[in-house]
Design an enzyme around this catalytic site. Structure first.
Site, PDB file in Angstrom:
ATOM      1  N   GLU A 184     -52.509  42.437 -13.321  1.00 32.01           N
ATOM      2  CA  GLU A 184     -51.879  41.365 -14.087  1.00 32.01           C
ATOM      3  C   GLU A 184     -52.515  41.294 -15.478  1.00 32.01           C
ATOM      4  O   GLU A 184     -52.380  40.317 -16.186  1.00 32.01           O
ATOM      5  CB  GLU A 184     -51.963  40.030 -13.354  1.00 32.01           C
ATOM      6  N   CYS A 223     -52.589  38.056  -8.297  1.00 31.67           N
ATOM      7  CA  CYS A 223     -53.639  38.726  -7.506  1.00 31.67           C
ATOM      8  C   CYS A 223     -53.095  39.356  -6.228  1.00 31.67           C
ATOM      9  O   CYS A 223     -53.860  39.943  -5.457  1.00 31.67           O
ATOM     10  CB  CYS A 223     -54.751  37.740  -7.168  1.00 31.67           C
ATOM     11  N   THR A 260     -65.560  31.603 -13.645  1.00 32.39           N
ATOM     12  CA  THR A 260     -65.054  32.458 -12.559  1.00 32.39           C
ATOM     13  C   THR A 260     -64.595  33.826 -13.078  1.00 32.39           C
ATOM     14  O   THR A 260     -64.103  34.643 -12.311  1.00 32.39           O
ATOM     15  CB  THR A 260     -63.862  31.785 -11.834  1.00 32.39           C
ATOM     16  N   SER A 272     -54.154  24.937  -7.963  1.00 29.10           N
ATOM     17  CA  SER A 272     -54.205  26.338  -7.521  1.00 29.10           C
ATOM     18  C   SER A 272     -55.008  26.467  -6.226  1.00 29.10           C
ATOM     19  O   SER A 272     -54.668  27.253  -5.347  1.00 29.10           O
ATOM     20  CB  SER A 272     -54.781  27.242  -8.625  1.00 29.10           C
ATOM     21  N   HIS A 285     -58.968  36.643  -0.451  1.00 23.53           N
ATOM     22  CA  HIS A 285     -58.979  36.776  -1.909  1.00 23.53           C
ATOM     23  C   HIS A 285     -60.045  35.828  -2.461  1.00 23.53           C
ATOM     24  O   HIS A 285     -60.133  34.678  -2.038  1.00 23.53           O
ATOM     25  CB  HIS A 285     -57.592  36.427  -2.476  1.00 23.53           C
ATOM     26  N   LYS A 345     -64.030  28.108   1.892  1.00 23.46           N
ATOM     27  CA  LYS A 345     -63.055  27.009   1.994  1.00 23.46           C
ATOM     28  C   LYS A 345     -61.852  27.462   2.799  1.00 23.46           C
ATOM     29  O   LYS A 345     -61.364  26.755   3.671  1.00 23.46           O
ATOM     30  CB  LYS A 345     -62.545  26.617   0.599  1.00 23.46           C
ATOM     31  N   SER A 392     -51.202  33.912  -7.333  1.00 20.56           N
ATOM     32  CA  SER A 392     -50.627  32.655  -7.829  1.00 20.56           C
ATOM     33  C   SER A 392     -49.189  32.847  -8.247  1.00 20.56           C
ATOM     34  O   SER A 392     -48.763  33.931  -8.622  1.00 20.56           O
ATOM     35  CB  SER A 392     -51.432  32.167  -9.037  1.00 20.56           C
TER      36      SER A 392
END
Ligand code: CAA
Length: 390
Positions: A81, A113, A153, A203, A235, A244, A310
């Site tokens: 991307e 991604c 990030t 997101s 991912h 998470k 996304s």
């Protein structure tokens, strides 16, 4: 008997420079523990002026070519991307740098991604029909606005995979998949921008929702139960996200399986991404490399893979690890690539970043890369790549 399509070899590449999160924390005034503990990042790979997705993709691909040659490769797919041209595939530059023959199909795939996973499934379909081999390379540079919450990030990497139709040495791509697509605006990059727009909190929620939805679809399609996997790779836009996601999936499926073993293996899948940063579509395969390189007892087991792009498209699928996979890994090479990156401070990072601005005009780039290929110049709106000499 159905053919077993899978990953025969996997190789990574990243950038020449790295910036530690301490540098960023000093510039932003944030507590460094927000980055180290809250986000789960120690540093980020920073491209030198003469590095881009093509130079990283070609470096990762070269490692595969050096070991296996180009025989029987009929397809090259570069997933990214961080496109460098609206029309011409980045794969064609890679094809040329690797000296691949003319009778090869070359294409670029994009869906944030998720592109790398789309590429894997695309070539799995081709290999089912035609046999032979395909080279899939996922390559990205994650860039956010300076001072934005996404800046911590950032990162960059490429992962090349040789995918074969017969006796893959590392892992078989299992046929069951689960999918989730929705038209949402959680993260995007309009054509005129070199940095992403993102609604950070939205997101994260979209990622978690896609994870349970894709796994639900996978389970309905005859996939394994959560307790039948030996490890998971998620991912990793930042490594805390993998933890998470795993907790979210366990809660959603009401699983109370031994947390400790899984947490430990998720930790192992985050070791490379903690230091490379987000590499968008390469990130899931950086996680896979990290798990394979550090995990023991994976042979014969099945890894649950969650790919999220996304926008959004997500897929849950599984890789069955081959018994002798450890003989085919590249632990020492990857460690050397990561450890030999040159540390830079925040001002040096800003200086390298100026080269990434989207803009016309001729430019010559200083020779800085330690990789085998470099972007030497843009002349008459044509990108000029060459072998590096350093
Ligand atoms: N010590 C320890 N922990 C701390 C801390 C400290 N001093 N300060 C804060 N933290 C913790 C917070 O409690 C929080 O933890 P939890 O998430 O467990 O609650 C964590 O650090 C992050 O803090 P904030 O939520 O305050 O951070 P933020 O709002 O500034 O930014 C972010 C977080 C929204 C993810 C931001 O980094 C961002 O926008 N990133 C880019 C978008 C992204 O990565 N999205 C992920 C899903 S989309 C996707 O996956 C595709 C992709 O690759 C982009």
């Amino acid at each position: 008997m159905p053919v077993e399509i899978g990953v025969h070899d996997i190789a990574m590449a990243t950038t020449t420079y790295r910036m530690d999160v301490d540098q960023l924390a000093r510039a932003t005034g944030e507590d460094v523990d927000k980055y180290r503990k809250g986000i789960g990042q120690d540093s980020q790979s920073v491209p030198a002026a003469d590095e881009d997705i093509v130079t990283m993709a070609a470096e990762a691909g070269l490692a595969i070519m050096d070991r296996h040659g180009s025989d029987d490769i009929h397809t090259v797919v570069v997933a990214t991307e961080t496109g460098i041209d609206q029309s011409k595939s980045a794969g064609l530059y890679v094809h040329s740098l690797l000296g691949l023959p003319a009778n090869v199909r070359v294409v670029e795939l994009k869906q944030a991604c998720y592109g790398g996973t789309a590429a894997l499934q695309f070539v799995a379909g081709l290999l089912t029909r035609h046999g032979g081999k395909a080279l899939v390379i996922a390559a990205d540079i994650a860039r956010y606005d300076i001072g934005s919450s996404g800046e911590s990030t950032q990162g960059a990497a490429a992962v090349a995979m040789l995918v074969v139709a017969d006796a893959p040495a590392i892992a078989v791509i299992e046929p069951a998949v689960g999918l989730h697509s929705a038209d949402i605006m959680d993260f995007w990059r309009p054509n005129h921008r070199s940095t992403a727009r993102v609604d950070g909190r939205a997101s994260v929620s979209a990622y978690l929702e896609a994870c349970t939805s894709a796994y639900g679809d996978y389970a309905r399609n005859g996939g394994l139960g959560i307790d039948e996997f030996s490890a998971f790779c998620y991912h990793q836009p930042f490594t805390k996200m993998a933890h998470k996601a795993h907790r979210h999936l366990l809660n959603a499926t009401s699983m109370t399986i031994c947390q400790e073993q899984f947490e430990q293996r998720i930790n192992l899948s985050t070791l490379y991404n903690r230091t490379l940063g987000n590499s968008y579509t390469a990130s899931l395969y950086v996680a896979l490399s990290s798990l394979l390189d550090h995990g023991d007892g994976l042979a014969g087991g099945t890894i649950g893979m969650f790919s999220y792009g996304s926008g959004c498209v997500a897929e849950f699928f599984a890789l069955k690890v081959q018994s002798n996979h450890e003989d085919h890994l590249r632990r020492a090479r990857t460690r050397e690539l990561i450890d030999s990156r040159v540390p830079i401070d925040y001002q040096q990072y800003l200086a390298q970043r100026q080269y990434s601005d989207v803009g016309g005009g001729d430019r010559e780039f200083p020779e800085l890369t330690r990789g085998p290929f470099r972007l030497a110049a843009i002349r008459d709106e044509k990108r000029v790549y060459e072998a590096a000499t350093i």
